[in-house]
Write a protein that holds these residues in place. Sequence first.
Motif, PDB file in Angstrom:
ATOM      1  N   GLY A  89       0.806  -1.214   0.000  1.00 18.11           N
ATOM      2  CA  GLY A  89       0.000   0.000   0.000  1.00 18.11           C
ATOM      3  C   GLY A  89       0.842   1.268   0.000  1.00 18.11           C
ATOM      4  N   TYR A  91       1.963   3.558  -2.166  1.00 20.08           N
ATOM      5  CA  TYR A  91       1.752   3.975  -3.551  1.00 20.08           C
ATOM      6  C   TYR A  91       2.725   5.073  -3.997  1.00 20.08           C
ATOM      7  N   THR A 112      -2.599   6.803  -7.266  1.00 20.22           N
ATOM      8  CA  THR A 112      -3.015   6.168  -6.014  1.00 20.22           C
ATOM      9  C   THR A 112      -4.479   5.747  -6.092  1.00 20.22           C
ATOM     10  N   SER A 116      -5.239   1.720  -5.972  1.00 20.45           N
ATOM     11  CA  SER A 116      -5.841   1.316  -4.694  1.00 20.45           C
ATOM     12  C   SER A 116      -7.246   0.760  -4.875  1.00 20.45           C
ATOM     13  N   SER A 117      -7.884   1.083  -5.983  1.00 19.22           N
ATOM     14  CA  SER A 117      -9.239   0.574  -6.221  1.00 19.22           C
ATOM     15  C   SER A 117      -9.222  -0.858  -6.760  1.00 19.22           C
ATOM     16  N   ARG A 120      -5.567  -6.187  -4.321  1.00 15.43           N
ATOM     17  CA  ARG A 120      -4.211  -6.097  -3.788  1.00 15.43           C
ATOM     18  C   ARG A 120      -3.401  -7.323  -4.212  1.00 15.43           C
TER      19      ARG A 120
END
Length: 170
Positions: A89, A91, A112, A116-117, A120
């Motif tokens: 995470g 970014y 980001t 992030s959407s 993972r």
Amino acid sequence: MTLAAGAPSPTDVPPPPPGPGVTPPFAAPPIEGRNARMWLSLGVAGLAAVLCCGAGGTALVGLVITQAESLNEQAQTIVGGYFDALSEGNYQDAYKLLCDDAQEDETPAQFTARVSSGPRITSYEVGDVAIPALTVPADVTYATGGQDRLEITLAQDAGTGQFEVCGIAG
């Protein structure tokens, strides 16, 4: 003994011509073994040429192999760092590994929001770099359980000379 006037003296008489058994005034060239010496010389010269060319060829092959391994190591380090930053995470660190063109296409905030959407990444395996295209295959596993094979396009930074992630196709 008296000599008549005008008669040659015994010391004025030229010596007789040389006969058999007389050594010549110069050494005669050898004729025995001439072919053997010539072939031996050619063989030694050929062996020297093979050794020189063989050593040069071996050095060239070693250089190519070492260069390819070095490119793979650099590519795997950059792509691995990019995927590690995404999976943690982080970014901003992932964004720093993008090439200048990719950074011009989107801001850090847009990057980001986009990455992030998505799902993972939990694990990945990076393959060998394809030299002319500078692409690297990577098998990734997502937290959702899905897997994907991605092609990461690399570019070389003009300032540092290091690889940067310039695109990902899936």
